[in-house]
Enzyme design. Structure first.
Site, PDB file in Angstrom:
ATOM      1  N   ARG A  83      29.615  87.957   0.954  1.00  0.00           N
ATOM      2  CA  ARG A  83      30.352  86.745   0.896  1.00  0.00           C
ATOM      3  C   ARG A  83      31.489  86.478   1.701  1.00  0.00           C
ATOM      4  NH1 ARG A  83      30.165  82.369  -3.344  1.00  0.00           N
ATOM      5  NH2 ARG A  83      31.350  80.528  -2.367  1.00  0.00           N
ATOM      6  N   ARG A  92      26.118  80.712   1.671  1.00  0.00           N
ATOM      7  CA  ARG A  92      26.455  81.879   1.432  1.00  0.00           C
ATOM      8  C   ARG A  92      25.550  82.948   0.748  1.00  0.00           C
ATOM      9  NH1 ARG A  92      28.199  78.590  -3.373  1.00  0.00           N
ATOM     10  NH2 ARG A  92      29.456  77.351  -1.753  1.00  0.00           N
ATOM     11  N   ASP A  95      26.433  83.656  -4.599  1.00  0.00           N
ATOM     12  CA  ASP A  95      27.398  83.016  -5.420  1.00  0.00           C
ATOM     13  C   ASP A  95      26.940  83.506  -7.022  1.00  0.00           C
ATOM     14  OD1 ASP A  95      29.303  80.966  -6.044  1.00  0.00           O
ATOM     15  OD2 ASP A  95      27.603  79.340  -6.519  1.00  0.00           O
ATOM     16  N   ASP A  97      28.470  82.154 -10.570  1.00  0.00           N
ATOM     17  CA  ASP A  97      29.500  81.085 -11.364  1.00  0.00           C
ATOM     18  C   ASP A  97      29.406  81.427 -13.001  1.00  0.00           C
ATOM     19  OD1 ASP A  97      30.178  80.011  -8.714  1.00  0.00           O
ATOM     20  OD2 ASP A  97      28.412  78.308  -8.921  1.00  0.00           O
TER      21      ASP A  97
HETATM   22  C1  X6L Z   1      29.515  64.825  -3.203  1.00  0.00           C
HETATM   23  C2  X6L Z   1      30.744  65.936  -2.855  1.00  0.00           C
HETATM   24  C3  X6L Z   1      28.492  65.457  -3.774  1.00  0.00           C
HETATM   25  C4  X6L Z   1      30.403  67.344  -3.371  1.00  0.00           C
HETATM   26  C5  X6L Z   1      28.294  66.664  -4.174  1.00  0.00           C
HETATM   27  C6  X6L Z   1      27.903  69.367  -4.907  1.00  0.00           C
HETATM   28  C7  X6L Z   1      29.889  70.025  -3.776  1.00  0.00           C
HETATM   29  C8  X6L Z   1      27.310  70.691  -5.081  1.00  0.00           C
HETATM   30  C9  X6L Z   1      29.522  71.400  -4.032  1.00  0.00           C
HETATM   31  C10 X6L Z   1      29.114  67.694  -3.870  1.00  0.00           C
HETATM   32  C11 X6L Z   1      29.036  69.261  -4.295  1.00  0.00           C
HETATM   33  C12 X6L Z   1      28.202  71.700  -4.735  1.00  0.00           C
HETATM   34  C13 X6L Z   1      24.383  75.444  -4.319  1.00  0.00           C
HETATM   35  C14 X6L Z   1      24.018  74.284  -3.608  1.00  0.00           C
HETATM   36  C15 X6L Z   1      26.029  74.554  -3.204  1.00  0.00           C
HETATM   37  C16 X6L Z   1      23.383  76.276  -5.156  1.00  0.00           C
HETATM   38  C17 X6L Z   1      21.855  74.427  -4.374  1.00  0.00           C
HETATM   39  C18 X6L Z   1      27.736  73.109  -5.110  1.00  0.00           C
HETATM   40  C19 X6L Z   1      28.460  74.332  -4.062  1.00  0.00           C
HETATM   41  N1  X6L Z   1      25.813  75.704  -4.023  1.00  0.00           N
HETATM   42  N2  X6L Z   1      22.542  73.876  -3.687  1.00  0.00           N
HETATM   43  N3  X6L Z   1      25.068  73.734  -3.087  1.00  0.00           N
HETATM   44  N4  X6L Z   1      22.124  75.460  -4.886  1.00  0.00           N
HETATM   45  N5  X6L Z   1      20.535  74.072  -4.675  1.00  0.00           N
HETATM   46  O1  X6L Z   1      23.776  77.167  -5.738  1.00  0.00           O
HETATM   47  O2  X6L Z   1      27.154  73.423  -5.969  1.00  0.00           O
HETATM   48  S1  X6L Z   1      27.578  74.252  -2.626  1.00  0.00           S
HETATM   49 MG    MG Z   2      28.125  77.715  -7.131  1.00  0.00          MG
HETATM   50 MG    MG Z   3      31.055  79.985  -7.181  1.00  0.00          MG
END
Ligand code: X6L
Ligand code: MG
Ligand code: MG
Length: 160
Positions: A83, A92, A95, A97
């Site tokens: 990572r 990544r 991850d 959490d």
């Molecule tokens: C506006 C700003 C809207 C930020 C959404 C959503 C940020 C999700 C971070 C957000 C915002 C995240 C995964 C992912 C990520 C995962 C899937 C996060 C962290 N991690 N998409 N995107 N699975 N499907 O584990 O969750 S980045």
């Molecule tokens: Mg996450």
């Molecule tokens: Mg995390």
């Protein structure tokens, strides 16, 4: 002994192999026993960074660790799997959490439990509902948090 739930995700490299290895590493760690494992789901990337699709899963563990120790264990396993934290919310290899830790609520440096965004994320709630439909988050059943979320592009791949 506490029952805790972890969310796992990967969208780089051999995603399924990485998630399997991470679960094995958690189970091999002292003070952690993996008791529930969801199916593997392919999920569209969510968030502001364009990136490839994820494989996500959730697991339940029984642990004698403290929340901070379990968080740190997950971070160490992430590092063991290459990572890198180049781009916030970017792609990544792994991850891990910390979603729920028994009935504990806490808000400390880098550690908020329950995970503050979990109730808005279908890629967390769908696998979590599969392994722990009895759980409540913020006083509401997981299934009720899923109402109104778009689950149409979440595909169950099969057992991990
Ligand atoms: C506006 C700003 C809207 C930020 C959404 C959503 C940020 C999700 C971070 C957000 C915002 C995240 C995964 C992912 C990520 C995962 C899937 C996060 C962290 N991690 N998409 N995107 N699975 N499907 O584990 O969750 S980045
Ligand atoms: Mg996450
Ligand atoms: Mg995390």
């Amino acid at each position: 002994m506490t029952e805790a739930y972890l969310g796992l995700g990967s969208n780089l490299g051999d995603r399924a192999a990485t998630l399997r290895a991470a679960i094995a590493a958690l189970d091999a760690s002292s003070g952690v026993r993996v008791t529930r494992i969801s199916s593997l789901y392919e999920t569209p990337p969510w968030g502001p960074v364009p990136q490839g699709p994820y494989l996500n899963a959730c697991i339940g563990v029984e642990t004698t660790l403290a929340p901070r120790q379990l968080l740190d264990l997950g971070l160490a396993i992430e590092r063991d799997h290459g990572r890198e934290r180049a781009v916030r919310w970017g792609p990544r290899t792994l991850d891990i959490d910390l979603l729920l830790f028994g009935d504990t609520s806490l808000d400390e440096d880098g550690l908020i439990v329950p995970h503050p965004r979990m109730a808005e994320r279908a890629f967390v709630l769908v696998p979590l509902a599969e392994i722990a439909p009895e759980l409540t988050v913020g006083g509401e059943a997981i299934a009720s948090h899923l109402v109104g979320l778009d689950v149409s592009d979440i595909a169950k791949i099969g057992p991990i």
